[in-house]
Design an enzyme around this catalytic site. Structure first.
Site, PDB file in Angstrom:
ATOM      1  N   ASP A  93     -28.055  18.638  39.383  1.00 39.13           N
ATOM      2  CA  ASP A  93     -28.822  18.592  38.143  1.00 39.13           C
ATOM      3  C   ASP A  93     -27.984  19.295  37.093  1.00 39.13           C
ATOM      4  OD1 ASP A  93     -31.182  21.372  38.270  1.00 39.13           O
ATOM      5  OD2 ASP A  93     -29.022  21.286  38.377  1.00 39.13           O
ATOM      6  N   SER A  94     -28.489  19.339  35.857  1.00 39.19           N
ATOM      7  CA  SER A  94     -27.605  19.785  34.755  1.00 39.19           C
ATOM      8  C   SER A  94     -27.907  21.199  34.293  1.00 39.19           C
ATOM      9  CB  SER A  94     -27.768  18.825  33.569  1.00 39.19           C
ATOM     10  OG  SER A  94     -29.141  18.611  33.323  1.00 39.19           O
ATOM     11  N   GLY A  95     -28.904  21.831  34.888  1.00 37.23           N
ATOM     12  CA  GLY A  95     -29.119  23.244  34.644  1.00 37.23           C
ATOM     13  C   GLY A  95     -30.221  23.592  33.668  1.00 37.23           C
ATOM     14  N   GLY A  96     -30.533  22.704  32.762  1.00 37.58           N
ATOM     15  CA  GLY A  96     -31.495  23.045  31.710  1.00 37.58           C
ATOM     16  C   GLY A  96     -32.869  23.387  32.239  1.00 37.58           C
ATOM     17  N   PHE A  97     -33.350  22.555  33.157  1.00 34.80           N
ATOM     18  CA  PHE A  97     -34.706  22.752  33.664  1.00 34.80           C
ATOM     19  C   PHE A  97     -34.840  24.120  34.331  1.00 34.80           C
ATOM     20  CE2 PHE A  97     -38.801  21.411  35.023  1.00 34.80           C
ATOM     21  CZ  PHE A  97     -39.010  21.974  36.271  1.00 34.80           C
ATOM     22  N   ASP A 147     -30.391  18.203  29.445  1.00 30.63           N
ATOM     23  CA  ASP A 147     -31.593  17.862  28.664  1.00 30.63           C
ATOM     24  C   ASP A 147     -32.487  19.078  28.527  1.00 30.63           C
ATOM     25  OD1 ASP A 147     -32.432  18.106  31.281  1.00 30.63           O
ATOM     26  OD2 ASP A 147     -34.007  16.602  31.065  1.00 30.63           O
ATOM     27  N   GLN A 190     -37.243  11.435  28.404  1.00 29.30           N
ATOM     28  CA  GLN A 190     -38.276  12.409  28.128  1.00 29.30           C
ATOM     29  C   GLN A 190     -39.404  11.723  27.342  1.00 29.30           C
ATOM     30  OE1 GLN A 190     -38.576  15.333  29.410  1.00 29.30           O
ATOM     31  NE2 GLN A 190     -36.503  15.695  30.206  1.00 29.30           N
ATOM     32  N   GLY A 217     -39.436  15.306  32.612  1.00 26.17           N
ATOM     33  CA  GLY A 217     -40.627  15.771  31.914  1.00 26.17           C
ATOM     34  C   GLY A 217     -41.922  15.563  32.665  1.00 26.17           C
ATOM     35  N   ASP A 267     -36.445  13.851  44.301  1.00 25.66           N
ATOM     36  CA  ASP A 267     -36.016  15.104  44.936  1.00 25.66           C
ATOM     37  C   ASP A 267     -37.178  16.083  44.839  1.00 25.66           C
ATOM     38  OD1 ASP A 267     -35.388  15.894  41.931  1.00 25.66           O
ATOM     39  OD2 ASP A 267     -35.417  17.744  43.142  1.00 25.66           O
ATOM     40  N   CYS A 305     -44.066  12.348  66.463  1.00 25.18           N
ATOM     41  CA  CYS A 305     -42.831  12.688  65.760  1.00 25.18           C
ATOM     42  C   CYS A 305     -41.706  12.983  66.751  1.00 25.18           C
ATOM     43  CB  CYS A 305     -43.063  13.911  64.860  1.00 25.18           C
ATOM     44  SG  CYS A 305     -41.616  14.378  63.897  1.00 25.18           S
ATOM     45  N   CYS A 307     -38.875  14.674  66.006  1.00 30.21           N
ATOM     46  CA  CYS A 307     -37.973  15.741  65.546  1.00 30.21           C
ATOM     47  C   CYS A 307     -37.914  16.871  66.577  1.00 30.21           C
ATOM     48  CB  CYS A 307     -38.460  16.282  64.196  1.00 30.21           C
ATOM     49  SG  CYS A 307     -39.675  17.604  64.316  1.00 30.21           S
ATOM     50  N   CYS A 310     -41.193  18.900  67.140  1.00 29.58           N
ATOM     51  CA  CYS A 310     -42.297  18.203  67.810  1.00 29.58           C
ATOM     52  C   CYS A 310     -41.943  17.846  69.249  1.00 29.58           C
ATOM     53  CB  CYS A 310     -42.675  16.954  67.029  1.00 29.58           C
ATOM     54  SG  CYS A 310     -43.328  17.359  65.404  1.00 29.58           S
ATOM     55  N   HIS A 336     -38.699  19.613  60.635  1.00 26.57           N
ATOM     56  CA  HIS A 336     -39.793  18.645  60.790  1.00 26.57           C
ATOM     57  C   HIS A 336     -40.163  18.014  59.450  1.00 26.57           C
ATOM     58  CE1 HIS A 336     -43.586  16.707  61.630  1.00 26.57           C
ATOM     59  NE2 HIS A 336     -44.034  17.321  60.545  1.00 26.57           N
TER      60      HIS A 336
HETATM   61  C1  LIG Z   1     -31.977  18.516  34.974  1.00 28.37           C
HETATM   62  N1  LIG Z   1     -32.995  18.051  34.030  1.00 28.37           N
HETATM   63  C2  LIG Z   1     -34.273  17.971  34.378  1.00 28.37           C
HETATM   64  N2  LIG Z   1     -34.695  18.417  35.575  1.00 28.37           N
HETATM   65  C3  LIG Z   1     -36.026  18.331  35.867  1.00 28.37           C
HETATM   66  C4  LIG Z   1     -36.462  18.840  37.092  1.00 28.37           C
HETATM   67  C5  LIG Z   1     -37.831  18.794  37.385  1.00 28.37           C
HETATM   68  N3  LIG Z   1     -38.525  19.272  38.449  1.00 28.37           N
HETATM   69  C6  LIG Z   1     -39.819  18.998  38.186  1.00 28.37           C
HETATM   70  N4  LIG Z   1     -40.866  19.343  39.003  1.00 28.37           N
HETATM   71  C7  LIG Z   1     -40.640  20.140  40.175  1.00 28.37           C
HETATM   72  N5  LIG Z   1     -39.990  18.357  37.013  1.00 28.37           N
HETATM   73  C8  LIG Z   1     -38.747  18.222  36.474  1.00 28.37           C
HETATM   74  C9  LIG Z   1     -38.313  17.712  35.255  1.00 28.37           C
HETATM   75  C10 LIG Z   1     -36.944  17.776  34.955  1.00 28.37           C
HETATM   76  C11 LIG Z   1     -36.444  17.306  33.687  1.00 28.37           C
HETATM   77  O1  LIG Z   1     -37.191  16.807  32.822  1.00 28.37           O
HETATM   78  N6  LIG Z   1     -35.124  17.433  33.440  1.00 28.37           N
HETATM   79 ZN   LIG Z   2     -41.764  16.648  63.885  1.00 26.65          ZN
END
Ligand SMILES: CNc1nc2cc3nc(NC)[nH]c3cc2c(=O)[nH]1
Ligand SMILES: [Zn+2]
Length: 373
Positions: A93-97, A147, A190, A217, A267, A305, A307, A310, A336
């Protein structure tokens, strides 16, 4: 797609799609779930165990890795794949969040975000250009634009202002990323829960041009109903022939609903983080192994399961090691949960390929008992 990248759509069922993302480091079967390897590790899991659960790709966090051990050190040691012993695709990811949610005392300007480290209070600045440099140093295969994800509650005017900043940052991210064969850059849509803003954001991203598109978002406290109402239209604003990535989602039923609405990648920390707290996710719902009712139960967590948790242990044992805070408790429940998530993704991929997604979804909901099981 960037050279060395490709996305093959194999089948659709309603709005849902199944396909393969081709990367120089391997194929990613979609719809895909990406385990979160925050600081160069999926907590309590060896990389080979993560692979054994069925994961084709994992996620690394720029915010954590830039602070510790730093992107420069990872690069000097051969890049993140070598550093963490995972040779398949990595998305960073890019770090902003995370600055939003983790970095104390952050200051947002047109230039970027200034913040102090939650680890040692040191001062840092993230900009689109610096984020691209960090992700290049890490060597990730799929790079995310820098972002701004607005915190809720936010007025429509605030969401619009934030989205437009993110679109300017998307252009700067694209310009700074340059031309990197074998590496992909994904834009992030967004616009909150406002259809017009989502459409404006999608149009802006399409005019810049990306190898894939994320829906940002969401999963920020709006609730499943509001999230699904956005997903009822937002994915269709994005190019049909490129992967669509919903960030931060989610619980199993969130995942099923997002895939039904045309999402290809997700993710979430939930399966790993909740595994460390003794919570297991199963086809019949969630189980809290801390609950005393498990202390004499000789049955496995889930008879069906395959795994290691289990196959080799009873609920009584899992209850014991969780209550005793033994490390193996985190290992077994994380394994698991990730195994169950990947099994759910495989079920969704097969159902879409077979044109029987509606049946799969109906069975998914029918099996889930209310509350703890
Ligand atoms: C890396 N940029 C970025 N990461 C996110 C991670 C998120 N993780 C959640 N819920 C756990 N919502 C998210 C929104 C963004 C988002 O709008 N932008
Ligand atoms: Zn399992």
């Amino acid at each position: 797609m960037a050279t060395g990248f490709g996305f093959t759509l194999n089948a659709t069922d309603g709005a849902a799609r199944t396909g393969v993302i081709h990367t120089p480091r391997g194929e990613i079967r979609t719809p895909a779930f990406m385990p979160v390897g925050t600081a160069g590790t999926v907590k309590a899991m060896l990389p080979e165990s993560v692979r054994a659960t069925g994961a084709d790709i994992l996620l690394g966090n720029t915010y954590h890795l830039m602070l510790r051990p730093t992107a420069e050190r990872v690069a000097a040691l051969g890049g993140l794949h070598k550093f963490m012993n995972w040779d398949r695709p990595i998305l960073t990811d890019s770090g902003g969040f995370q600055v939003m949610s983790l970095g104390p005392l952050r200051k947002l300007t047109e230039e970027g975000v200034r913040f102090s480290s939650h680890i040692d209070g040191s001062k840092h600045m993230l900009t689109p250009e610096r984020s691209m440099e960090i992700q290049r140093l890490l060597g990730s295969d799929i790079v995310m634009c820098f972002d701004e994800c607005p915190a809720l509650p936010a007025t429509e005017a605030e969401v619009a202002k934030s989205m437009r900043l993110s679109m300017r940052w998307a252009q700067r991210s694209r310009d700074a990323f340059g031309d990197r064969p074998g590496h992909a850059l994904f834009g992030i849509m967004q616009g909150g829960v406002t259809r017009d803003l989502r459409e404006e954001s999608a149009a802006a991203l399409k005019s810049i041009g990306f190898d894939g598109y994320a829906v940002g978002g969401l999963a920020v406290g709006e609730g499943q109903e509001a999230m699904f109402s956005v997903l009822d239209y937002a994915p269709c604003f994005l190019p049909q022939d490129k992967p669509r990535y919903l960030m931060g989602v989610g619980k199993p039923d969130d995942i099923v609903g997002a895939v039904e609405r045309g999402i290809d990648m997700m993710d979430c920390v939930l399966p790993s983080r909740s595994g460390r707290t003794g919570q297991a996710w199963t086809r019949r719902g969630s189980v809290n192994l801390k609950n005393a009712r498990h202390k004499d139960d000789p049955r496995p967590l889930d008879e069906a399961c395959t795994c290691p948790a289990c196959r080799g242990y009873s609920r009584a044992y899992l209850h014991h090691v969780v209550r005793a805070d033994e490390i193996i408790g985190s290992m077994l429940l994380t394994w698991h949960n990730l195994h169950y998530y990947q099994e759910l993704m495989q079920g969704l991929r097969d159902a879409i390929a077979g044109g029987r997604l509606a049946v799969f979804v109906a069975e998914f909901h029918a099996q889930r008992a209310e509350g703890d099981i």
